[in-house]
Design a protein around this motif. Structure first.
Motif, PDB file in Angstrom:
ATOM      1  N   LEU A 145       0.825  -1.204   0.000  1.00  0.00           N
ATOM      2  CA  LEU A 145       0.000   0.000   0.000  1.00  0.00           C
ATOM      3  C   LEU A 145       0.866   1.264   0.000  1.00  0.00           C
ATOM      4  N   ASP A 146       0.283   2.344  -0.483  1.00  0.00           N
ATOM      5  CA  ASP A 146       0.943   3.648  -0.480  1.00  0.00           C
ATOM      6  C   ASP A 146       0.653   4.328   0.846  1.00  0.00           C
ATOM      7  N   ILE A 147       1.347   3.884   1.896  1.00  0.00           N
ATOM      8  CA  ILE A 147       1.172   4.446   3.236  1.00  0.00           C
ATOM      9  C   ILE A 147       2.544   4.742   3.831  1.00  0.00           C
ATOM     10  N   ASP A 148       2.554   5.544   4.891  1.00  0.00           N
ATOM     11  CA  ASP A 148       3.809   6.043   5.446  1.00  0.00           C
ATOM     12  C   ASP A 148       4.139   5.483   6.821  1.00  0.00           C
ATOM     13  N   HIS A 149       3.153   4.910   7.493  1.00  0.00           N
ATOM     14  CA  HIS A 149       3.346   4.512   8.891  1.00  0.00           C
ATOM     15  C   HIS A 149       2.348   3.415   9.229  1.00  0.00           C
ATOM     16  N   ILE A 150       2.778   2.462  10.052  1.00  0.00           N
ATOM     17  CA  ILE A 150       1.896   1.394  10.517  1.00  0.00           C
ATOM     18  C   ILE A 150       2.052   1.239  12.023  1.00  0.00           C
ATOM     19  N   SER A 151       0.931   1.191  12.730  1.00  0.00           N
ATOM     20  CA  SER A 151       0.923   0.825  14.140  1.00  0.00           C
ATOM     21  C   SER A 151       0.273  -0.551  14.242  1.00  0.00           C
ATOM     22  N   TYR A 152       0.970  -1.505  14.852  1.00  0.00           N
ATOM     23  CA  TYR A 152       0.486  -2.889  14.900  1.00  0.00           C
ATOM     24  C   TYR A 152       0.314  -3.301  16.361  1.00  0.00           C
ATOM     25  N   TYR A 153      -0.924  -3.571  16.765  1.00  0.00           N
ATOM     26  CA  TYR A 153      -1.222  -3.844  18.165  1.00  0.00           C
ATOM     27  C   TYR A 153      -1.733  -5.268  18.370  1.00  0.00           C
ATOM     28  N   SER A 154      -1.435  -5.827  19.536  1.00  0.00           N
ATOM     29  CA  SER A 154      -2.003  -7.110  19.928  1.00  0.00           C
ATOM     30  C   SER A 154      -3.384  -6.895  20.539  1.00  0.00           C
ATOM     31  N   LEU A 155      -4.243  -7.884  20.376  1.00  0.00           N
ATOM     32  CA  LEU A 155      -5.574  -7.811  20.970  1.00  0.00           C
ATOM     33  C   LEU A 155      -5.474  -7.832  22.493  1.00  0.00           C
ATOM     34  N   ILE A 156      -6.169  -6.903  23.127  1.00  0.00           N
ATOM     35  CA  ILE A 156      -6.293  -6.869  24.582  1.00  0.00           C
ATOM     36  C   ILE A 156      -7.778  -6.852  24.910  1.00  0.00           C
ATOM     37  N   LEU A 157      -8.225  -7.780  25.764  1.00  0.00           N
ATOM     38  CA  LEU A 157      -9.639  -7.824  26.136  1.00  0.00           C
ATOM     39  C   LEU A 157      -9.945  -6.740  27.155  1.00  0.00           C
ATOM     40  N   LYS A 158     -10.984  -5.994  26.893  1.00  0.00           N
ATOM     41  CA  LYS A 158     -11.463  -4.977  27.823  1.00  0.00           C
ATOM     42  C   LYS A 158     -12.773  -5.440  28.440  1.00  0.00           C
ATOM     43  N   GLU A 159     -12.965  -5.133  29.711  1.00  0.00           N
ATOM     44  CA  GLU A 159     -14.200  -5.529  30.387  1.00  0.00           C
ATOM     45  C   GLU A 159     -15.417  -4.901  29.705  1.00  0.00           C
ATOM     46  N   GLN A 160     -16.516  -5.643  29.738  1.00  0.00           N
ATOM     47  CA  GLN A 160     -17.801  -5.185  29.207  1.00  0.00           C
ATOM     48  C   GLN A 160     -17.754  -4.937  27.694  1.00  0.00           C
ATOM     49  N   THR A 161     -16.928  -5.693  27.002  1.00  0.00           N
ATOM     50  CA  THR A 161     -16.936  -5.697  25.536  1.00  0.00           C
ATOM     51  C   THR A 161     -17.419  -7.066  25.076  1.00  0.00           C
ATOM     52  N   TYR A 162     -17.827  -7.145  23.805  1.00  0.00           N
ATOM     53  CA  TYR A 162     -18.298  -8.416  23.282  1.00  0.00           C
ATOM     54  C   TYR A 162     -17.208  -9.478  23.331  1.00  0.00           C
ATOM     55  N   PHE A 163     -15.974  -9.115  23.007  1.00  0.00           N
ATOM     56  CA  PHE A 163     -14.895 -10.093  23.027  1.00  0.00           C
ATOM     57  C   PHE A 163     -14.713 -10.675  24.430  1.00  0.00           C
ATOM     58  N   ASP A 164     -14.799  -9.825  25.438  1.00  0.00           N
ATOM     59  CA  ASP A 164     -14.662 -10.285  26.811  1.00  0.00           C
ATOM     60  C   ASP A 164     -15.815 -11.229  27.172  1.00  0.00           C
ATOM     61  N   LEU A 165     -17.026 -10.865  26.766  1.00  0.00           N
ATOM     62  CA  LEU A 165     -18.187 -11.710  27.027  1.00  0.00           C
ATOM     63  C   LEU A 165     -18.065 -13.049  26.312  1.00  0.00           C
ATOM     64  N   TRP A 166     -17.709 -13.026  25.018  1.00  0.00           N
ATOM     65  CA  TRP A 166     -17.586 -14.267  24.247  1.00  0.00           C
ATOM     66  C   TRP A 166     -16.484 -15.161  24.808  1.00  0.00           C
ATOM     67  N   TYR A 167     -15.397 -14.535  25.291  1.00  0.00           N
ATOM     68  CA  TYR A 167     -14.303 -15.316  25.862  1.00  0.00           C
ATOM     69  C   TYR A 167     -14.768 -16.027  27.131  1.00  0.00           C
ATOM     70  N   ARG A 168     -15.491 -15.314  27.991  1.00  0.00           N
ATOM     71  CA  ARG A 168     -15.975 -15.915  29.238  1.00  0.00           C
ATOM     72  C   ARG A 168     -17.039 -16.973  28.977  1.00  0.00           C
ATOM     73  N   GLN A 169     -17.753 -16.838  27.870  1.00  0.00           N
ATOM     74  CA  GLN A 169     -18.768 -17.824  27.506  1.00  0.00           C
ATOM     75  C   GLN A 169     -18.181 -18.996  26.728  1.00  0.00           C
ATOM     76  N   GLY A 170     -16.888 -18.930  26.413  1.00  0.00           N
ATOM     77  CA  GLY A 170     -16.240 -20.009  25.689  1.00  0.00           C
ATOM     78  C   GLY A 170     -16.491 -19.999  24.188  1.00  0.00           C
ATOM     79  N   LYS A 171     -16.988 -18.881  23.657  1.00  0.00           N
ATOM     80  CA  LYS A 171     -17.286 -18.791  22.228  1.00  0.00           C
ATOM     81  C   LYS A 171     -16.054 -18.471  21.392  1.00  0.00           C
ATOM     82  N   ILE A 172     -15.069 -17.842  21.995  1.00  0.00           N
ATOM     83  CA  ILE A 172     -13.810 -17.574  21.315  1.00  0.00           C
ATOM     84  C   ILE A 172     -12.666 -17.956  22.240  1.00  0.00           C
ATOM     85  N   GLU A 173     -11.519 -18.220  21.653  1.00  0.00           N
ATOM     86  CA  GLU A 173     -10.323 -18.530  22.426  1.00  0.00           C
ATOM     87  C   GLU A 173      -9.236 -17.512  22.115  1.00  0.00           C
TER      88      GLU A 173
END
Length: 247
Positions: free
Chosen positions: A142-170
């Motif tokens: 791509l014609d871009i100048d900068h990339i920030s690359y982050y790891s996933l961090i679970l935050k409380e009261q988000t869907y990812f956090d809920l799905w993780y606690r429910q065993g829907k995602i790992e």
């Protein structure tokens, strides 16, 4: 926001960076952004070579908004892409897809945006190492100048956090996530990006100035709900002429 900006009136504070970000400020109507920036210019002293960044998502990139941003002095654009894989974007609840990202980046260049950064993520659900490699391959072309690359961090009261606690995602095994991170670093460095912070990669001469202030504990002013600032213990009146940072 403007009332808060005006609290600093008369302090003669110089800014060498401005960062409008956190969430997606580009959803705000451009006329309000003009008012906010006008207030900033009336209260603070802006350096001639100021780095002025705004965060945006692909779906909020519009011709009139970009033209307005350029007119009021914004010169760096940070787009939240996260991934080029549509399945990954879908589970993340993103409103864009791979094709729309390409179109919006091309539009930004066409309108005169000279410094474009994108945010990407690793270790998302549905994103194995092969999808990560595909994301990296696309990003490097791509014609871009900068990339920030982050790891996933679970935050409380988000869907990812809920799905993780429910065993829907790992979550990824830490060693696999570590492998992904080194894949990112090795690939981007080989393709001409300078790895200058843990998650930051820039083309030559285009390192982000603003974020470096956080890492080096320089002064910056935080304005807006939930914003944090870092001001030296001496009073502002004793800091006359000293560069500060706003976001």
């Amino acid at each position: 926001m403007i009332k808060e900006i005006n609290l600093y009136k008369g302090e003669n504070i110089h800014l060498d960076t401005i960062y409008i970000g956190g969430g997606t400020p580009s959803y705000l109507d451009e006329k309000y952004m003009v008012q906010i920036v006008d207030a900033i210019k009336n209260v603070f002293v802006l350096e001639d070579n100021i780095e002025f960044t705004i965060e945006m998502n692909p779906e909020s990139v519009e011709v009139d908004k970009i033209k307005t941003y350029l007119q009021i002095g914004i010169n760096r654009f940070s787009m939240g892409v996260q991934s080029f894989n549509n399945d990954v974007l879908n589970i993340m609840g993103r409103l864009h897809n791979r094709t729309s990202v390409f179109k919006k980046l091309a539009l930004m260049r066409e309108l005169g945006c000279k410094n474009i950064s994108i945010d990407l993520m690793l270790a998302n659900p549905k994103q194995d190492i092969e999808i990560l490699r595909e994301d990296l391959s696309i990003a490097c072309k791509l014609d871009i100048d900068h990339i920030s690359y982050y790891s996933l961090i679970l935050k409380e009261q988000t869907y990812f956090d809920l799905w993780y606690r429910q065993g829907k995602i790992e979550l990824f095994d830490p060693e696999e996530e570590r492998k992904m991170y080194h894949e990112v670093v090795d690939t981007l460095v080989k393709n001409g990006f300078d790895h200058y912070e843990i998650s930051s990669f820039a083309k030559k001469g285009l390192r982000g100035i603003h974020n470096a202030k956080y890492w080096t504990l320089n002064d910056f002013i935080g304005l807006g709900m939930g914003a944090a600032g870092n001001i030296s213990r001496t009073s502002l009146s004793r800091k006359l002429g000293r560069k500060a940072c706003f976001f």
